[in-house]
Design a protein around this motif. Structure first.
Motif, PDB file in Angstrom:
ATOM      1  N   LYS A   3      29.567  40.398  30.925  1.00  0.00           N
ATOM      2  CA  LYS A   3      30.691  41.183  31.424  1.00  0.00           C
ATOM      3  C   LYS A   3      31.834  40.236  31.783  1.00  0.00           C
ATOM      4  O   LYS A   3      31.611  39.156  32.343  1.00  0.00           O
ATOM      5  CB  LYS A   3      30.253  41.968  32.661  1.00  0.00           C
ATOM      6  CG  LYS A   3      29.115  42.950  32.397  1.00  0.00           C
ATOM      7  CD  LYS A   3      28.501  43.456  33.680  1.00  0.00           C
ATOM      8  CE  LYS A   3      29.458  44.363  34.463  1.00  0.00           C
ATOM      9  NZ  LYS A   3      28.778  44.993  35.625  1.00  0.00           N
ATOM     10  N   VAL A   4      33.064  40.655  31.478  1.00  0.00           N
ATOM     11  CA  VAL A   4      34.228  39.812  31.746  1.00  0.00           C
ATOM     12  C   VAL A   4      35.261  40.596  32.550  1.00  0.00           C
ATOM     13  O   VAL A   4      35.560  41.752  32.252  1.00  0.00           O
ATOM     14  CB  VAL A   4      34.840  39.268  30.434  1.00  0.00           C
ATOM     15  CG1 VAL A   4      35.308  40.394  29.518  1.00  0.00           C
ATOM     16  CG2 VAL A   4      35.983  38.314  30.712  1.00  0.00           C
ATOM     17  N   LEU A   5      35.777  39.943  33.585  1.00  0.00           N
ATOM     18  CA  LEU A   5      36.903  40.457  34.358  1.00  0.00           C
ATOM     19  C   LEU A   5      38.144  39.694  33.935  1.00  0.00           C
ATOM     20  O   LEU A   5      38.197  38.465  34.067  1.00  0.00           O
ATOM     21  CB  LEU A   5      36.654  40.271  35.859  1.00  0.00           C
ATOM     22  CG  LEU A   5      37.847  40.512  36.790  1.00  0.00           C
ATOM     23  CD1 LEU A   5      38.345  41.949  36.692  1.00  0.00           C
ATOM     24  CD2 LEU A   5      37.486  40.164  38.242  1.00  0.00           C
ATOM     25  N   ILE A   6      39.124  40.403  33.401  1.00  0.00           N
ATOM     26  CA  ILE A   6      40.388  39.800  32.969  1.00  0.00           C
ATOM     27  C   ILE A   6      41.455  40.163  33.995  1.00  0.00           C
ATOM     28  O   ILE A   6      41.665  41.343  34.279  1.00  0.00           O
ATOM     29  CB  ILE A   6      40.792  40.299  31.566  1.00  0.00           C
ATOM     30  CG1 ILE A   6      39.699  39.940  30.541  1.00  0.00           C
ATOM     31  CG2 ILE A   6      42.136  39.705  31.147  1.00  0.00           C
ATOM     32  CD1 ILE A   6      39.914  40.567  29.174  1.00  0.00           C
ATOM     33  N   ILE A   7      42.118  39.147  34.547  1.00  0.00           N
ATOM     34  CA  ILE A   7      43.141  39.372  35.568  1.00  0.00           C
ATOM     35  C   ILE A   7      44.509  39.083  34.961  1.00  0.00           C
ATOM     36  O   ILE A   7      44.754  38.004  34.428  1.00  0.00           O
ATOM     37  CB  ILE A   7      42.899  38.488  36.802  1.00  0.00           C
ATOM     38  CG1 ILE A   7      41.531  38.802  37.415  1.00  0.00           C
ATOM     39  CG2 ILE A   7      44.004  38.681  37.830  1.00  0.00           C
ATOM     40  CD1 ILE A   7      41.165  37.927  38.608  1.00  0.00           C
ATOM     41  N   GLY A   8      45.412  40.059  35.068  1.00  0.00           N
ATOM     42  CA  GLY A   8      46.743  39.950  34.478  1.00  0.00           C
ATOM     43  C   GLY A   8      46.909  40.975  33.387  1.00  0.00           C
ATOM     44  O   GLY A   8      45.957  41.266  32.644  1.00  0.00           O
ATOM     45  N   ALA A   9      48.121  41.539  33.270  1.00  0.00           N
ATOM     46  CA  ALA A   9      48.340  42.597  32.281  1.00  0.00           C
ATOM     47  C   ALA A   9      49.649  42.395  31.524  1.00  0.00           C
ATOM     48  O   ALA A   9      50.360  43.341  31.216  1.00  0.00           O
ATOM     49  CB  ALA A   9      48.327  43.966  32.965  1.00  0.00           C
ATOM     50  N   LEU A  32      39.862  45.172  33.325  1.00  0.00           N
ATOM     51  CA  LEU A  32      41.203  44.609  33.308  1.00  0.00           C
ATOM     52  C   LEU A  32      41.900  44.956  34.615  1.00  0.00           C
ATOM     53  O   LEU A  32      42.011  46.139  34.966  1.00  0.00           O
ATOM     54  CB  LEU A  32      41.996  45.161  32.119  1.00  0.00           C
ATOM     55  CG  LEU A  32      43.442  44.692  31.978  1.00  0.00           C
ATOM     56  CD1 LEU A  32      43.527  43.181  31.817  1.00  0.00           C
ATOM     57  CD2 LEU A  32      44.125  45.400  30.810  1.00  0.00           C
ATOM     58  N   ALA A  33      42.348  43.943  35.346  1.00  0.00           N
ATOM     59  CA  ALA A  33      42.929  44.162  36.670  1.00  0.00           C
ATOM     60  C   ALA A  33      44.288  43.488  36.780  1.00  0.00           C
ATOM     61  O   ALA A  33      44.510  42.408  36.231  1.00  0.00           O
ATOM     62  CB  ALA A  33      41.998  43.618  37.756  1.00  0.00           C
ATOM     63  N   PHE A  71      32.302  44.786  40.374  1.00  0.00           N
ATOM     64  CA  PHE A  71      32.136  44.835  38.918  1.00  0.00           C
ATOM     65  C   PHE A  71      31.013  43.922  38.433  1.00  0.00           C
ATOM     66  O   PHE A  71      30.404  44.171  37.401  1.00  0.00           O
ATOM     67  CB  PHE A  71      33.456  44.468  38.235  1.00  0.00           C
ATOM     68  CG  PHE A  71      33.411  44.510  36.737  1.00  0.00           C
ATOM     69  CD1 PHE A  71      33.123  45.686  36.054  1.00  0.00           C
ATOM     70  CD2 PHE A  71      33.645  43.357  35.988  1.00  0.00           C
ATOM     71  CE1 PHE A  71      33.075  45.723  34.667  1.00  0.00           C
ATOM     72  CE2 PHE A  71      33.601  43.382  34.601  1.00  0.00           C
ATOM     73  CZ  PHE A  71      33.310  44.564  33.942  1.00  0.00           C
ATOM     74  N   LYS A  72      30.783  42.819  39.171  1.00  0.00           N
ATOM     75  CA  LYS A  72      29.726  41.855  38.850  1.00  0.00           C
ATOM     76  C   LYS A  72      29.903  41.227  37.456  1.00  0.00           C
ATOM     77  O   LYS A  72      28.996  41.260  36.601  1.00  0.00           O
ATOM     78  CB  LYS A  72      28.338  42.504  38.958  1.00  0.00           C
ATOM     79  CG  LYS A  72      27.985  42.982  40.356  1.00  0.00           C
ATOM     80  CD  LYS A  72      26.604  43.624  40.409  1.00  0.00           C
ATOM     81  CE  LYS A  72      26.211  43.984  41.820  1.00  0.00           C
ATOM     82  NZ  LYS A  72      27.141  44.929  42.475  1.00  0.00           N
ATOM     83  N   PRO A  73      31.053  40.608  37.198  1.00  0.00           N
ATOM     84  CA  PRO A  73      31.256  39.963  35.899  1.00  0.00           C
ATOM     85  C   PRO A  73      30.472  38.657  35.795  1.00  0.00           C
ATOM     86  O   PRO A  73      30.110  38.039  36.803  1.00  0.00           O
ATOM     87  CB  PRO A  73      32.761  39.688  35.883  1.00  0.00           C
ATOM     88  CG  PRO A  73      33.092  39.459  37.327  1.00  0.00           C
ATOM     89  CD  PRO A  73      32.212  40.418  38.092  1.00  0.00           C
ATOM     90  N   ASP A  74      30.253  38.229  34.559  1.00  0.00           N
ATOM     91  CA  ASP A  74      29.687  36.907  34.303  1.00  0.00           C
ATOM     92  C   ASP A  74      30.786  35.853  34.216  1.00  0.00           C
ATOM     93  O   ASP A  74      30.504  34.659  34.340  1.00  0.00           O
ATOM     94  CB  ASP A  74      28.898  36.928  32.993  1.00  0.00           C
ATOM     95  CG  ASP A  74      27.758  37.929  33.046  1.00  0.00           C
ATOM     96  OD1 ASP A  74      26.779  37.669  33.765  1.00  0.00           O
ATOM     97  OD2 ASP A  74      27.869  38.994  32.395  1.00  0.00           O
ATOM     98  N   LEU A  75      32.004  36.300  33.979  1.00  0.00           N
ATOM     99  CA  LEU A  75      33.131  35.384  33.795  1.00  0.00           C
ATOM    100  C   LEU A  75      34.414  36.069  34.244  1.00  0.00           C
ATOM    101  O   LEU A  75      34.631  37.243  33.948  1.00  0.00           O
ATOM    102  CB  LEU A  75      33.250  34.998  32.306  1.00  0.00           C
ATOM    103  CG  LEU A  75      34.482  34.202  31.882  1.00  0.00           C
ATOM    104  CD1 LEU A  75      34.473  32.805  32.507  1.00  0.00           C
ATOM    105  CD2 LEU A  75      34.552  34.093  30.352  1.00  0.00           C
TER     106      LEU A  75
END
Length: 397
Positions: A3-9, A32-33, A71-75
């Protein structure tokens, strides 16, 4: 795989998120946050599969920690502003999650960017058993991997590096920047700097100019010596390096507008009082300029970014050029983005893939030069940034 959390849009995030969504076998879940959730939702509506979106103030470590725990992302992939690198790294430390970015930290109140702040996190990330990968964009990023590819396959020693970043495209606007205006203008108006014989040599902003003939009949452009962060990491990780420089192309029109804006104080980063309110001129200018993400349907032509390398192989002098050419209109047709965002967003996805699949692993803070270049170079060809290489006459001093 994870799972990936991407910050910035922004524009880069749009490309990275889209490319991640196209690889469900690697990026099983995506969140996406951004500070403005509506921007995330707009990107999410374009994608080939559903993703989660969230509102996030990335300056607030506790808020980022809370989202990571939920969210518990891996990255965590940081595609926000460089000012926010350290707060996001703090959140990753607090939660034990790997970190990746495309640009090094820059203090909001000083036009200075270097790796020292992030390198200082190495022991803490190592002790936590997690990894941070710095600079997985194009420059920094791909240009550094290209250099290590050259060292691994074509050179015994690299003596000089010239990174050459040319945008031979046009959007037809009177004045607009192809990536975040605030970061772009801060970089361009800063003094130039290059590495030579073990020390930094400083030049006045845009005072060193050359003509460069682009490959594949793309024309000749004026390029200007600038400082760019990959020079710092290349100087550290390329043994025996004697000189490293960075060059970027600018049109006469761009430079004319920039000169006027500087002369009237609009590129300043010190607060000024206007009708009792403190404003930063450059941030106000950013609000007036077109959003780089809006330039996609307007931009035509190509980018050409590459590395000119000189050194020695089997005792003989060798000159070599490795580069990528990217078509603005083809990028827009694929992911609704111009090539500037595409060339940064794709490598961010590839770097994230390297981590999630375990191809690149370590504990601590690492630059992209420290890993085997081959799998990354293979993925550039696979995911839209094919590269070419040639042996040639050297870069004319």
């Amino acid at each position: 795989m994870g799972k990936v959390l991407i910050i910035g849009a922004g524009g880069v995030s749009q490309v990275t998120t889209w490319k991640c969504a196209m690889l469900p076998e690697v990026f099983e879940e995506i969140c996406l946050a951004s500070r403005t959730k509506a921007k995330c939702d707009k990107i999410a509506q374009m994608l080939p599969r559903p993703i989660r979106t969230a509102q996030l103030d990335a300056d607030n470590v506790e808020e980022t920690v809370a989202l990571i725990k939920d969210f518990k992302p891996d990255l965590v992939v940081n595609l926000a502003l460089p000012y926010q690198d350290l707060s996001i790294m703090d959140a990753c430390l607090a939660t034990g999650v790997d970190y990746l970015d495309t640009a090094n930290y820059e203090p909001p109140d000083t036009a200075k960017f270097e790796y020292s702040w992030q390198w200082a996190y190495h022991d803490r990330f190592k002790d936590k058993g997690i990894m941070a990968l710095l600079g997985s964009g194009f420059d920094p990023g791909v240009t550094s991997v290209m250099t290590m590819h050259a060292l691994k396959h074509h050179f015994d020693e690299i003596h000089t590096i010239d990174i050459i970043d040319c945008n031979a495209g046009s959007h037809g606007m009177p004045f607009a920047t192809n990536f975040n205006p605030e970061i772009n203008i801060r970089e361009v108006t800063a003094k130039g700097r290059y590495w030579e014989n073990g020390q930094w040599v400083e030049t006045e902003p845009l005072s060193v100019k050359r003509e460069f003939e682009l490959p594949e009949n793309l024309g000749t452009m004026n390029i200007y010596l600038m400082y760019h962060e990959e020079l710092e990491s290349l100087a550290k990780f390329v043994p025996g390096l004697k000189r490293a420089r960075f060059w970027m192309s600018f049109s006469d029109n761009y430079l004319k507008h920039l000169e006027v804006l500087q002369n009237v104080g609009m590129t300043g980063i010190e607060p000024v009082n206007f009708n009792g309110q403190e404003i930063i001129p450059l941030q106000f200018l950013k609000a007036l300029l077109p959003d780089p993400a809006s330039l996609g349907p307007l931009t035509k032509g190509h980018t050409c970014i590459g590395v000119m390398v000189e050194g020695v192989k089997d005792g003989k002098a060798r000159k070599y050029y490795i580069y990528n050419i990217c078509d603005h209109e083809a990028c827009y047709a694929e992911v609704k983005s111009q090539a500037i965002s595409y060339t940064t967003g794709v490598p961010a996805m590839i770097g994230a893939k390297m981590l999630l699949t375990g191809v690149w692993r370590g504990q601590g803070v690492f630059n992209i030069e420290q890993f085997d270049p081959d799998p990354f170079m293979d993925d550039l060809n696979r995911f839209g940034l094919p590269w070419k290489e040639e042996f040639m006459e050297g870069f004319d001093d």
